[in-house]
Every structure is written in structure tokens, then in C-alpha cells.
Design a protein around this motif. Sequence first.
Motif, PDB file in Angstrom:
ATOM      1  N   UNK A  20       0.890  -1.232   0.005  1.00 10.61           N
ATOM      2  CA  UNK A  20      -0.094  -0.031   0.108  1.00 10.61           C
ATOM      3  C   UNK A  20       0.954   1.382  -0.117  1.00 10.61           C
ATOM      4  N   UNK A  21       1.955   1.312   0.579  1.00  6.65           N
ATOM      5  CA  UNK A  21       2.834   2.582   0.923  1.00  6.65           C
ATOM      6  C   UNK A  21       3.626   2.645  -0.575  1.00  6.65           C
ATOM      7  N   UNK A  22       3.759   1.605  -1.325  1.00  6.75           N
ATOM      8  CA  UNK A  22       4.597   1.639  -2.415  1.00  6.75           C
ATOM      9  C   UNK A  22       5.968   1.855  -2.419  1.00  6.75           C
ATOM     10  N   UNK A  23       6.866   1.163  -1.680  1.00 10.04           N
ATOM     11  CA  UNK A  23       8.255   1.333  -1.021  1.00 10.04           C
ATOM     12  C   UNK A  23       9.119   1.825  -2.501  1.00 10.04           C
ATOM     13  N   UNK A  24       9.047   0.842  -3.596  1.00  7.78           N
ATOM     14  CA  UNK A  24       9.849   1.456  -4.685  1.00  7.78           C
ATOM     15  C   UNK A  24       9.647   2.802  -5.006  1.00  7.78           C
ATOM     16  N   UNK A  51      14.120  12.715   3.210  1.00  8.72           N
ATOM     17  CA  UNK A  51      12.911  11.851   3.710  1.00  8.72           C
ATOM     18  C   UNK A  51      13.362  10.603   4.064  1.00  8.72           C
ATOM     19  N   UNK A  52      12.554  10.022   4.824  1.00  9.31           N
ATOM     20  CA  UNK A  52      12.801   8.666   5.495  1.00  9.31           C
ATOM     21  C   UNK A  52      11.325   8.089   5.545  1.00  9.31           C
ATOM     22  N   UNK A  53      11.547   6.647   5.674  1.00 10.44           N
ATOM     23  CA  UNK A  53      10.471   5.735   5.884  1.00 10.44           C
ATOM     24  C   UNK A  53      10.833   4.949   7.022  1.00 10.44           C
ATOM     25  N   UNK A  54       9.828   4.368   7.804  1.00 11.38           N
ATOM     26  CA  UNK A  54       9.994   3.759   9.066  1.00 11.38           C
ATOM     27  C   UNK A  54       9.025   2.682   9.148  1.00 11.38           C
ATOM     28  N   UNK A  99       6.454   7.916   6.932  1.00 10.62           N
ATOM     29  CA  UNK A  99       6.928   8.968   6.155  1.00 10.62           C
ATOM     30  C   UNK A  99       7.284  10.164   6.550  1.00 10.62           C
ATOM     31  N   UNK A 100       8.529  10.418   6.671  1.00  9.92           N
ATOM     32  CA  UNK A 100       8.692  11.843   7.233  1.00  9.92           C
ATOM     33  C   UNK A 100       9.719  12.735   6.357  1.00  9.92           C
ATOM     34  N   UNK A 101       9.847  14.053   6.690  1.00 15.64           N
ATOM     35  CA  UNK A 101      10.891  14.818   6.186  1.00 15.64           C
ATOM     36  C   UNK A 101      11.410  15.577   7.188  1.00 15.64           C
TER      37      UNK A 101
END
Length: 779
Positions: free
Chosen positions: A426-430, A446-449, A635-637
Amino acid sequence: MSAHGTRGSGMTWVGRAIRRLEDPALITGQGRFTADLPAAHWVRFVRSPVAAGKILSTIGPAGTMMITAADLDGVKRITPILHKFSYKPVGQPPLAEGVVRFTGELVAAVVATTAADAEDIAERVELSIDETVAVSDARAALKSGAPQVHPEAPGNVILEGKVKTPDFDGVWGTADKIITVNARSRRQNATPIEPRGAHASYDAATGRITLTCTTQMPHLTRTAISDVLGFPESELRVIAPDVGGGFGQKMSLASEYVVLVWLARKLKSSVGWIEDRRENLIAGFHSRDQYITLEGAFDKSAKLLALKTDIVSNIGAYSCFPTTCGVEPLMAMAEMPGPYDVQQYQCLARGVITNTCTMAPYRGVSRPVITFTIERLMDKAAAAFGIDPVDIRRRNLIDRFPYKSAMGLEYDEATYKETLEMAVKAIDVPAFRKRQKDGRAQGRHLGIGFATFSERTGYGSPAFAARGMEITPGWETVIVTVDPSGFVEARIGSSPHGQGLRTTLAQIIADELGITPDMIKVVHGDTDRAPYGWGTFASRSLVISGGATLIAARKVRAKLLKIASHLLETAPDDIVLADGMAKVAGTDRTIPIAKLAREAYTQTHRFGGEIEPGLTETGHYDPPGTFSNACHVAIVAVDVETGHVKVEKFLVAEDAGRIINPMIADGQVHGGIAQGIGNALLEEIVYDENGGILTATLADYLPPTAHEIPDIELHHIETPSTNSITRAKGLGEGGTIGAPAAVINAINDALSPFGVQIDEIPATPQRIRAALRGAEKLA
């Protein structure tokens, strides 16, 4: 709910997103809150301005009424008990006896005819304290020569839990890599919209006291106060009216409530107290203050072989009642492995006394901290092995059920890997990784956790008994009555404070009895009306109170079918209850359910003694517990110049068993995530080196607002639990459990080009900038 739960009813209220039945009164200003009650007398408490010291004198203004510990002759200390884990029972006097042990501790109570006058008098009280050296940090309290907070707890350790599986050493020695996390969770406060408050009134005709207060546990509040003051429980009625949020802070016994009841008995009148925000922040129970060192042993394929952890939990100056201070360190010890398949485990968990406000449960209890810690471990291990953070979770999540953890906890059917994959898709990591790469080229970070976790919910008395608690909660009782008019009343021991429990329980009953939820009234929060129960906490109410409700409703249903079989002259199995009618299947022969109810009271002679008069049945439920699970993605900035973090997107894939009301379930998750984001980024109670609190207002202690919370995308899987009669699992704490870990992992992902590691919550701008400066010096 099982198929049997609705067989023959033709109704399907369970599973519908109907609006909450309790909301119209609240949104039109007709709610009933403790602060709405008038009182003949108002109380203001004089609190210690220092963290440690000997009380030399307390002098009130002439002509005013002031109560100190010297006046409370015969009043016992509040002393919760554990019978395991080297627990040291430390009693808390309702008003300080000779010494003070934390900033904000009650020293005296002044009484006046208005709240404003009471506040003015309290400010004029001359309080003399010979200040002594305080210790506010748990690790500092463990050092040799540290001030001793209580003589009963030498070394300041009040509790110690240890575990080591038999094959731990051998397996640990085979590891390819040992990964370590030194995690720190700073102290926080639940900050409900409504602070604590109480109103005690004396009934001259009976001598009884009615205590109306903001509590999550009315019955146990009554039991505890009666014990401390030494009078029969029958002389005290406790009412929890509408409660503006609790989050665990309102389940522990407040000393203020003991004093108010004592005063109402003494004055033979009514006495009120409403906490202000400063009091709440300095003395309204704190939470989350832990140090955790966690080591993970991994083999060459990045499979987790063993965990070793040291947990130091700052429990404050006293042990909270009834759960005791063991609630945080022991939960951390029991549930540290979380959703990961690891059978070798070593843990040392200590509860440490300090000169700080008493710690108590707060939404999620230890699990936001331990989930944050083990999820940091997984990300660090992924980096060490050069694999994707999602992939290391795939390799280690539990995927066979039932599963018994290294601590002996039995996990029922769950979807740890499935929710992970749902969230990843659902988040579409690629697509995110491409956006992240492009952003870095433009100076945007940006970062994803990810955070995967299990949430132990709806556990009954066996789970609490394992802690050795003197008071062992768990079971619930529900009494369901159909009155002669055909309307239904369900009296429950749980005491909700915003969860929508009235609605979800009404949906369960409605399906069983073939009526609509608006015909059902749920009565709670009144010890004169509700059966003895343990209140609402620990994601338990829908599972346990819901189970007891279903049991009672099934009994009522069986009786209705018997009555209908007599009146319709057919077998009970041929009758369907639906749309307010009892109908003989395959015919047009019907009778209103309201008519059946009337006959149960007024025509009992027609049943030949086979059916007892009335329509009241009781359900008791004490289940083993069930595990919800979820995967959170943030997802953060991160602005590397200021340290500011913006949460751009938050996604959840959740499995809480059968969902009784999807709208209420989503609301619970949304609210939990908001608190979890606040825990991750903003909220921190700060003490100075002398034990004074620096965060005594909401200008300093920063809860999240709508501005900090992004749109939240929810996905659900429903795996019915075999450990729950309704097939539902709890989910009230899950949002708060997973969010801090997801946010902190996302921050670390964003900062990975700088070699920065943030292993502390909250990750404030100051801490992020300090880490970046440290990295620059090392570069």
C-alpha cells in the motif's frame, strides 16, 4: 462473533459502522462531568515545591481550615502489593508524613466555600521544608552513594525480574553478529482533556458518601478508599460520570480522592476538587521513563537467535495502586520479543525508586518503549547485514500459530507477515525510494520507517496472577435485563471513558435479541447500579466485557425463545428473533418481543413453572487473552538545518480480529497514532538536577495538535480469535504502541547519509541537531 452468536436472529448489527449512541448528549453539551457538580466546600492542595526534604512546619492563615497528615489519625497508607520479583512494599500516605519525596507531593489540604478562595488560602500557607539531596534519574539512583528515597527499598530498587532460558548461553555463542541498541524513553504524561477531579457528598439520612470522580475503575476505587479510611464499602458509592479521557492516568488511586472522602465524612457536607493543568503535569501520574539496553544475536542469514536485555524503569517516588510499579518493567520483560520468532531470552528488569512523580499506566504501558527498542534493533541489524529493513522482518516474524513465546505467552492466530506485506504494497516502497533519492539530490531528506508489533489484549485474571498481584483483576460481569416494556438494560463493570463501548455492546446484544441498538441502554460507572468489575484499561473492555455481554444476552435469548415457544405453541428451535418480533420460521405466525417481555413479568402462571419470572441474566467472562497485531509505516521529512520533523504520511495495516464497529475501530487507531506521534516527537516531562519540574504548563509540555498529525490510511485484516468468545481482539492501545517506532525509524532512515542514530524518544529538534553536530565533528 461465531456463527452461533447470530444463528436464527436474522440481524447483523455486528460489523456495521453505526454512529455512537453516546455522542448526541456529548456534542450538544448535555454530558455530565465531575466539574459540573456544585459543592458546599472546595479544596485546594498545598504541594511540595521541592523533590526531597523534611517538613519543619505547615502554617495556614488564621481562621482558615487546613488538614495535614497529623489530622488523619487512623488513616492507612496506600500500599499496593506484589508477591513476586523481590518486591518491596512502599506505602504512600495520603498527605506527606514528615518528609516529601517528589515535587508536587500533597502536604496539606485547605478548605473554603469557593474554589477561588481555597486557591488564595493555599498560596498563603507557610510551608517550611529542610531540603535534602534528591535523585530524579533511575540510573543515577542505582549508583553507590545515591540518596535513598525509602528505607524499605535499599539501593532504590523496589522490584527485580530475571529470566534466562536454559539454552541461552549455548545459542548466544553461535551468533554471527551481535547487534546492540541503547534506547531511552523520556518521561511523559497522558494529558487527558479533562484533568482529574472529585466531588464527595455526605447523605445525612444514611451517613453514606457519594464520590463522583474521574476514574477508570469505580469499584476498585471504592474498595481501596474504604480500606484506607477503615469503613465498610457499603458506606461509599462511587460514580464515574462522563470522563473526558483517561488513557490509564485515571485508573490509579489518587491520594486526593482519599482526602476528599475523609473531609466529606468529617464535615458532613459536600466537598469538591478539580485539578488544574499544572497539578496534572507535575503530580497527575507520569509514564514511559525507561532505559533499555537490548542485544540481539543473529545468524549468518540474519535470523534472530536470542535476545538479551537490561531494563531500568523509573517508577517514581511510590508504587501506584492497584497495578503496582511492576506494570512497566514486568510488561517490558514479558513482552520484549514482540512478534518475532526467538526462543532464547535473557532479561533483567528493575523498578527503581526516585524523587519524582509516581509512574502509572499510560496507553500502551511499556509496549511503545519496547516496540521502539526492538524495531530499532531490526533496522540496525538490517544495516549491518546489508539487507532491506522489510526483508529482515520477513525473515523473523512469527508465522505459525498457536505460538508460545520464550516467556511462555501463547499467541493466538495472527497475521504478522500478512500485515507487513499489505503495508509494504500500500505504501509503494519502490516509488518512495525513488522520491527519496530525488529529494536528497535537492537537499530534502525523506525517510520511511516500519514497525511491526503484537498487542496483548483482553487478558483475564491468569495474566495478572502471573505478576503475583495481591489484587488480581481480569474477569468481568454483565447483567442484561429486558424490562416489561421490551427495552433492554445492560449493566457492566467496565467503565468506558470515550471508547464507544455503549455502542459496540449494544450491537452485540441487538444481534442476539433481534432488536435495534437504540432499544438498549448500557449502565456503567456507578457502584450502586453496575456489577463489580475492573473498569476499562489495557484494550480489554470489548473482549472481556463484550464476552460477558454475549454470554448474558444468549441466556436472555434462550429464555425469550422458551416463552415464545409456549405462546406460539412450537419448538424453540423453530423460532427466529428479528426486527423486534418472534416468528415461527416458514410461517406468518409472529409475536412482538416486547409482548414476550411483558408476559415474562405479568403472565408467569401460563408457563407451568418451567420458566422463572422476569428477564434478567448474568454473564461472567475471564478469558486467557488474545493478541492483535499491526504494521505501521511512517514517511517523514527532516529539516537538517533546524531538526524539525514533519510526518508526511502514516499508514497502518491492522488485525484486531472481528471488528464490531469499523468506525469506532478506526477512531481508536487514529487517536492512538496521534498520541504515539506526540510521544515520538514532542512530549517530555523534564526535571532539573534538583528534582524540580521544568514542564509545568502546556507551553513547555507539548502534546500534538491537528497540525502535527497527517492523514492516516488504514487497512484491516480480520482474523477471528479462538481465544475470544466474540472473536474480537482489542485494539485501543495499538496506535500508540506502533507509532513511535515507525516515526523514529523513519527519522533514522532520513538521516542515514549523515551516519546519525537517534535511539531516544522524543526525538526533539534539539536532539536531532545535537546528533548531526556530533556526526559533523566525527567526519
